[in-house]
Design a protein around this motif. Structure first.
Motif, PDB file in Angstrom:
ATOM      1  N   ASN A   1       0.806  -1.219   0.000  1.00 10.35           N
ATOM      2  CA  ASN A   1       0.000   0.000   0.000  1.00 10.35           C
ATOM      3  C   ASN A   1       0.839   1.270   0.000  1.00 10.35           C
ATOM      4  OD1 ASN A   1       0.966  -0.604   2.506  1.00 10.35           O
ATOM      5  ND2 ASN A   1      -0.951  -0.178   3.615  1.00 10.35           N
ATOM      6  N   LEU A   2       2.037   1.227  -0.538  1.00  8.99           N
ATOM      7  CA  LEU A   2       2.863   2.424  -0.631  1.00  8.99           C
ATOM      8  C   LEU A   2       2.345   3.339  -1.726  1.00  8.99           C
ATOM      9  CD1 LEU A   2       6.488   0.906  -0.374  1.00  8.99           C
ATOM     10  CD2 LEU A   2       5.168   2.012   1.434  1.00  8.99           C
ATOM     11  N   THR A   3       2.446   4.652  -1.487  1.00 10.77           N
ATOM     12  CA  THR A   3       2.046   5.627  -2.506  1.00 10.77           C
ATOM     13  C   THR A   3       3.228   5.842  -3.430  1.00 10.77           C
ATOM     14  OG1 THR A   3       0.570   6.707  -0.925  1.00 10.77           O
ATOM     15  CG2 THR A   3       1.196   7.964  -2.882  1.00 10.77           C
ATOM     16  N   ILE A   4       3.140   5.309  -4.657  1.00 13.60           N
ATOM     17  CA  ILE A   4       4.244   5.370  -5.613  1.00 13.60           C
ATOM     18  C   ILE A   4       3.969   6.485  -6.609  1.00 13.60           C
ATOM     19  CG2 ILE A   4       5.636   4.103  -7.265  1.00 13.60           C
ATOM     20  CD1 ILE A   4       5.709   2.920  -4.471  1.00 13.60           C
TER      21      ILE A   4
ATOM     22  N   TRP B   1       5.954   8.903   0.320  1.00 10.73           N
ATOM     23  CA  TRP B   1       5.871   9.069   1.778  1.00 10.73           C
ATOM     24  C   TRP B   1       7.083   8.431   2.491  1.00 10.73           C
ATOM     25  CZ3 TRP B   1       3.009  12.599   3.861  1.00 10.73           C
ATOM     26  CH2 TRP B   1       1.821  13.016   3.250  1.00 10.73           C
ATOM     27  N   ALA B   2       7.564   7.355   1.956  1.00  6.41           N
ATOM     28  CA  ALA B   2       8.771   6.734   2.514  1.00  6.41           C
ATOM     29  C   ALA B   2       9.977   7.655   2.318  1.00  6.41           C
ATOM     30  CB  ALA B   2       9.031   5.379   1.851  1.00  6.41           C
ATOM     31  N   LEU B   3      10.023   8.318   1.124  1.00  7.44           N
ATOM     32  CA  LEU B   3      11.113   9.246   0.867  1.00  7.44           C
ATOM     33  C   LEU B   3      11.083  10.422   1.831  1.00  7.44           C
ATOM     34  CD1 LEU B   3      13.489  10.050  -0.926  1.00  7.44           C
ATOM     35  CD2 LEU B   3      11.842  11.171  -2.481  1.00  7.44           C
ATOM     36  N   ILE B   4       9.884  10.959   2.112  1.00 12.56           N
ATOM     37  CA  ILE B   4       9.762  12.063   3.076  1.00 12.56           C
ATOM     38  C   ILE B   4      10.186  11.608   4.469  1.00 12.56           C
ATOM     39  CG2 ILE B   4       8.115  13.605   4.232  1.00 12.56           C
ATOM     40  CD1 ILE B   4       6.454  13.510   1.623  1.00 12.56           C
ATOM     41  N   PHE B   5       9.730  10.424   4.869  1.00 10.28           N
ATOM     42  CA  PHE B   5      10.068   9.905   6.211  1.00 10.28           C
ATOM     43  C   PHE B   5      11.581   9.762   6.385  1.00 10.28           C
ATOM     44  CE2 PHE B   5      11.102   6.254   8.901  1.00 10.28           C
ATOM     45  CZ  PHE B   5      10.487   6.620  10.094  1.00 10.28           C
ATOM     46  N   TYR B   6      12.242   9.133   5.411  1.00  7.77           N
ATOM     47  CA  TYR B   6      13.672   8.869   5.571  1.00  7.77           C
ATOM     48  C   TYR B   6      14.533  10.120   5.398  1.00  7.77           C
ATOM     49  CZ  TYR B   6      12.992   3.884   6.123  1.00  7.77           C
ATOM     50  OH  TYR B   6      12.630   2.655   6.608  1.00  7.77           O
TER      51      TYR B   6
ATOM     52  N   GLU C   1      11.169  20.064  -0.242  1.00  7.54           N
ATOM     53  CA  GLU C   1      11.246  20.154  -1.697  1.00  7.54           C
ATOM     54  C   GLU C   1      10.525  18.981  -2.356  1.00  7.54           C
ATOM     55  OE1 GLU C   1      15.244  20.555  -2.985  1.00  7.54           O
ATOM     56  OE2 GLU C   1      15.636  22.365  -1.794  1.00  7.54           O
ATOM     57  N   VAL C   2      10.660  17.783  -1.750  1.00  8.10           N
ATOM     58  CA  VAL C   2       9.958  16.615  -2.287  1.00  8.10           C
ATOM     59  C   VAL C   2       8.456  16.806  -2.187  1.00  8.10           C
ATOM     60  CG1 VAL C   2       9.507  14.152  -1.931  1.00  8.10           C
ATOM     61  CG2 VAL C   2      11.857  15.026  -1.830  1.00  8.10           C
TER      62      VAL C   2
ATOM     63  N   ASP D   1      -0.895   4.354   3.571  1.00  8.19           N
ATOM     64  CA  ASP D   1       0.559   4.177   3.473  1.00  8.19           C
ATOM     65  C   ASP D   1       1.143   4.283   4.896  1.00  8.19           C
ATOM     66  OD1 ASP D   1       3.346   4.577   3.147  1.00  8.19           O
ATOM     67  OD2 ASP D   1       3.040   5.355   1.132  1.00  8.19           O
ATOM     68  N   PRO D   2       1.843   3.260   5.383  1.00 10.83           N
ATOM     69  CA  PRO D   2       2.364   3.297   6.764  1.00 10.83           C
ATOM     70  C   PRO D   2       3.346   4.456   6.988  1.00 10.83           C
ATOM     71  CG  PRO D   2       3.345   1.486   5.527  1.00 10.83           C
ATOM     72  CD  PRO D   2       2.230   2.014   4.675  1.00 10.83           C
ATOM     73  N   PHE D   3       4.051   4.866   5.914  1.00 14.44           N
ATOM     74  CA  PHE D   3       4.998   5.970   6.074  1.00 14.44           C
ATOM     75  C   PHE D   3       4.280   7.306   6.154  1.00 14.44           C
ATOM     76  CE2 PHE D   3       7.699   2.609   4.338  1.00 14.44           C
ATOM     77  CZ  PHE D   3       8.781   2.674   5.208  1.00 14.44           C
ATOM     78  N   ARG D   4       3.087   7.377   5.518  1.00 13.92           N
ATOM     79  CA  ARG D   4       2.286   8.590   5.665  1.00 13.92           C
ATOM     80  C   ARG D   4       1.837   8.739   7.118  1.00 13.92           C
ATOM     81  NH1 ARG D   4      -3.656   9.280   2.999  1.00 13.92           N
ATOM     82  NH2 ARG D   4      -3.997   7.573   4.476  1.00 13.92           N
ATOM     83  N   LEU D   5       1.384   7.633   7.725  1.00 12.93           N
ATOM     84  CA  LEU D   5       0.971   7.673   9.137  1.00 12.93           C
ATOM     85  C   LEU D   5       2.140   8.104  10.005  1.00 12.93           C
ATOM     86  CD1 LEU D   5      -1.266   5.188  11.012  1.00 12.93           C
ATOM     87  CD2 LEU D   5       1.017   5.639  11.940  1.00 12.93           C
ATOM     88  N   ALA D   6       3.340   7.598   9.710  1.00 12.79           N
ATOM     89  CA  ALA D   6       4.524   7.930  10.513  1.00 12.79           C
ATOM     90  C   ALA D   6       4.859   9.414  10.401  1.00 12.79           C
ATOM     91  CB  ALA D   6       5.714   7.089  10.059  1.00 12.79           C
TER      92      ALA D   6
END
Length: 858
Positions: free
Chosen positions: A339-342, A349-354, A366-367, A420-425
């Motif tokens: 369920n990642l937002t690609i 969202w994973a890119l923003i988190f990391y 910027e992202v 997306d779990p990274f969006r929640l994070a």
């Protein structure tokens, strides 16, 4: 004692028999009876008890009988006497008759003696009286000597066996419960720590350098090598502090020791040192810990990217993209999470988190801006929130956005099935949402990631209006880490404690890894003001005071120094002065106390305190060289707080020679002279007259005679030192050294030379009879060290006179000069005896008896 009784008995017997001859026949039988009793009494034992001698003169028997008679009622019968004499065949009436005969005989004897006096027999009486005085003096001396010995034994060997039993049990590790409230419990020797003096001398138990550490830095080559590496760093660190050079990087120096380690246990220490090095420049634990974790992660990403470079420029975004591809992709176009937002092949969202995880919030913004069109309808306001978050100074949302973001999170993100779990994070981190569940279970996080998330949620500046469920402070975080314990974090617990700001517990845990490393971790934390230090308690390393965890820094350094204080006292000093790193009055005073203890235990006075050479010039030791690091204003302050206090301690413990050296080093020259005089006076007064006072093999640092000769020369020749010594003390020392010369001549039988030395000393009267009384009056005002040697000086004088007269009498020639010499010597002896008689009760009891015996033989 038996021979003494026989002598007394023979002295009394002739007078008793003379009286008996003048009695009638009845009295003869009585006299014979009492003579037998008297002879029998000689076999009775004589003791030094308070009962006195068993053999008594007739007068003494009469006196005691009268005293006993007064205590007996007039109508008393003699029933007890019947029992006493029943076995001897004596009747009580016979005893009474015999006593009456004795009494009448005694009166006749007294009358005859009186008649003898009138007839001019005074010389005979005086001679008899003198003999009685001599015998009485001898008997009294022996009796009192025996009594003194008994008292000495009672005082010195009356042991408290219960106390000794407890001490033995404690020495084997068996705990003994003290009865604090018992009336017999002696607390007179307990003394609390005085912050002003820092003295623990009155406190029972171990000292500062006698802790429970079993470390031995000389156990093997590996431990010794590590010890020396650390010691060299500490030495250079102290040099830097003393020169006020602030460029010394202590933590980086410690890090260098672990650079090439591969052991996971020691990897903890390397990471720990890097955390400390990062934290030393930050006053806020949360900020410094987040910064460390973010830099650590970014360095990790850089290393991965260098091994697996991707297309495009090596920007931070591209490096994070490469990391995500490596960690989250399972295939060319498949991901671990369905369920990642690609967006354009990137899980946005994973890119923003990391990027946030790597400490790159501006790159993350910027992202977000570049991908705002790809956000869903419910996410349209996120750009506003995120921009406000990134641009704020403390990375906090304004309150007006907090409520809106929480509402959107609770309604659309928290429970969304396809979220997306990274969006929640990301929402949870920037909005501090749903703090009742701080973990993000849908994402697999490392320990470092997990810690970072918790640190991002902490807010210490809570408002009173903030709801309870939004409260999460550093203290809450710390309690959580401790509640999990070391088992939860495996080999990462040291880092966890350091990152959570629990530096005291980190040191305590480091002891489990390695004691040497733990000690130096504590030193580094203290040097950077990161330790909360407790007051000194002997048995506690960690304590809690008003909710604040504290560490016993003195115990840390004292225990460590214990392992090498004898082998490396110089290095021990370098560590003990670090106690004063914590700028608190108590810690500084304890540093002084620890140094004094090191000085007294190792006795390395020259190395630690220096020395004063033969010219009186002071050569400093290592402690004095480090004086600026001990907050001592000048040399005088150093001498008083370190050297002189150590001297006093040694003096109190009866370590005379140690105190002598320490007082010398503290430049208390008058006290030094007083001690030397006391040692010399004791030596002269307690050494047998026929024994030498010293030999040529004696150590000139322990023999009072050699010490006195050396010091008196320096103290007189050095004007500055001489001014600081009382004239009376110098004169006393010179007089005592003259007594030493006398004591050297006397055993070699140089009678004439010795007598001349005594006369030159001018302490006792020789030829001037009129000065005898004056000298006797001056006796009490003599220095006590000279005064105690007057008895021996009198005996030496009388023995010299006796031997010279004997030599003259044994010589063959006869002349008037010879007679004049003998008469002159006897006059000197007479003056000495008159003088001795005047001070008789200020001398030892046996002295006067010895002098009388010598005089009798003249």
């Amino acid at each position: 004692m038996a021979s003494n009784n026989q002598f007394n008995g023979d002295t009394m017997l002739p007078a008793f028999q003379a009286n008996a001859k003048n009695n009638d026949s009845g009295s003869k039988s009585s006299s014979k009876l009492f003579n037998e009793l008297l002879e029998t009494s000689k076999n009775l034992p004589s003791t030094s008890s308070d009962l006195g001698p068993i053999l008594l003169s007739v007068n003494e028997m009469k006196k005691r009988a009268q005293e006993m008679r007064k205590m007996i009622p007039h109508d008393s019968n003699h029933t007890k006497a019947h029992y006493l004499l029943a076995g001897s065949g004596l009747g009580i009436h016979e005893v009474e008759s015999s006593l009456k005969n004795l009494q009448s005989s005694e009166l006749l004897t007294e009358q005859r003696v009186a008649q003898g006096y009138n007839d001019g027999d005074l010389d005979t009486y005086l001679h008899i009286k003198k003999d009685e005085n001599i015998l009485s003096s001898i008997e009294q001396s022996l009796s009192l000597a025996a009594k003194d010995f008994d008292n000495f034994v009672n005082q010195n060997f009356n042991l408290d066996w219960k106390q000794r039993k407890d001490e033995v049990r404690e020495s084997f590790g068996i705990l003994v419960k003290k009865r604090q409230n018992s009336s017999t419990y002696d607390t007179s020797n307990l003394a609390p720590l005085d912050p002003k003096s820092g003295s623990l001398w009155g406190k029972p138990g171990r000292g500062l350098l006698d802790g429970d550490s079993r470390l031995n830095v000389n156990e093997n080559y590996i431990i010794r090598e590590k010890f020396e590496k650390y010691a060299r760093i500490i030495y250079r660190f102290n040099n830097s502090r003393q020169s006020h050079n602030g460029d010394f990087q202590l933590t980086k120096e410690f890090i260098s020791i672990f650079q090439n380690t591969t052991d996971s246990k020691y990897r903890q220490l390397l990471d720990g040192w890097e955390i400390v090095d990062n934290a030393k420049d930050h006053s806020n634990t949360v900020v410094s810990s987040k910064k460390y974790l973010e830099n650590q992660f970014l360095n990790y990403v850089d290393k991965l990217y260098s091994k697996n470079p991707s297309e495009g420029l090596p920007t931070n975004v591209n490096k994070i993209r490469a990391f995500i591809d490596l960690k989250l992709k399972t295939g060319k176009n498949t991901w671990k999470f369905s369920n990642l937002t690609i967006v354009n092949g990137i899980p946005v969202w994973a890119l923003i988190f990391y990027l946030l995880r790597a400490g790159l919030p501006q790159d993350a913004l910027e992202v977000v801006i570049n991908n705002k069109l790809s956000f869903k309808k419910v996410e349209q306001s996120f750009l506003t929130y995120f921009k406000a978050y990134v641009t704020s100074s403390d990375h906090r949302l304004p309150q007006e956005y907090v409520s809106r973001l929480h509402t959107e999170y609770n309604q659309h993100i928290k429970n969304a099935l396809d979220s997306d779990p990274f969006r929640l994070a990301v929402y949870k981190i920037i909005g501090r949402c749903d703090l009742t569940r701080k973990n993000i279970s849908s994402i697999t996080l490392s320990v470092e990631d997990w810690l970072w998330v918790h640190l991002m949620l902490i807010k210490d500046d809570m408002d009173v209006d903030d709801p309870v469920y939004e409260r999460y402070t550093l203290s809450d975080f710390q309690n959580t880490m401790v509640s999990y314990g070391e088992n939860r974090f495996n080999n990462y617990y040291l880092q966890v404690l350091l990152l959570s700001g629990q530096f005291e517990l980190a040191v305590q845990y480091a002891y489990k890894i390695n004691e040497i490393d733990a000690v130096h971790l504590a030193i580094a934390l203290a040097a950077h003001g990161m330790l909360h230090v407790s007051t000194y308690k002997q048995d506690e390393l960690i304590s809690v005071n008003d909710g604040q965890t504290q560490i016993n820094f003195v115990k840390v350094l004292g225990n460590y120094t214990k392992s090498f204080k004898y082998s490396d006292p110089r290095i021990a000093v370098e560590y003990l002065i670090l106690i004063a790193l914590v700028n608190q009055n108590e810690q500084i005073e304890l540093a002084y106390e620890a140094l004094r203890e090191l000085i007294l235990e190792t006795k390395e006075f020259t190395i630690l305190l220096g020395k004063i050479n033969s010219e009186g010039i002071r050569i400093p030791g290592i402690v004095e060289e480090r004086q600026p690091l001990l907050q001592l204003s000048d040399q005088k302050d150093f001498l008083y707080k370190i050297t002189e206090q150590a001297a006093r301690r040694a003096d109190e413990e009866g370590r005379i020679h140690d105190s002598l050296l320490l007082y010398q080093l503290s430049e208390e020259y008058d006290i030094v002279m007083s001690i030397v005089n006391k040692l010399l006076g004791e030596l002269l007064s307690t050494t047998d007259l026929n024994q030498p006072l010293f030999s040529f093999d004696d150590n000139n640092e322990t023999n009072p005679v050699l010490i006195a000769k050396k010091l008196i020369e320096v103290y007189i020749n050095n004007i500055e030192i001489s001014k600081r010594v009382q004239q009376k003390n110098k004169e006393t020392c010179i007089t005592l050294l003259k007594l030493v010369d006398i004591r050297t001549s006397f055993p070699s039988r140089q009678w004439q030379n010795t007598l001349q030395q005594v006369e030159d000393l001018d302490l006792i009267p020789f030829t001037d009879e009129s000065s005898t009384r004056t000298r006797a009056q001056e006796f009490a005002h003599l220095d006590e060290n000279i005064l105690k040697n007057i008895p021996n000086l009198l005996i030496i004088t009388m023995l010299c006179i006796s031997n010279i007269i004997k030599q003259l009498n044994d010589s063959d020639y006869q002349s008037l000069t010879k007679k004049q010499q003998i008469d002159s010597l006897k006059r000197v002896a007479k003056n000495c005896m008159i003088y001795a008689g005047m001070i008789q009760y200020k001398m030892p009891r046996e002295t006067y008896s010895i002098l009388i015996n010598i005089e009798v033989g003249l």
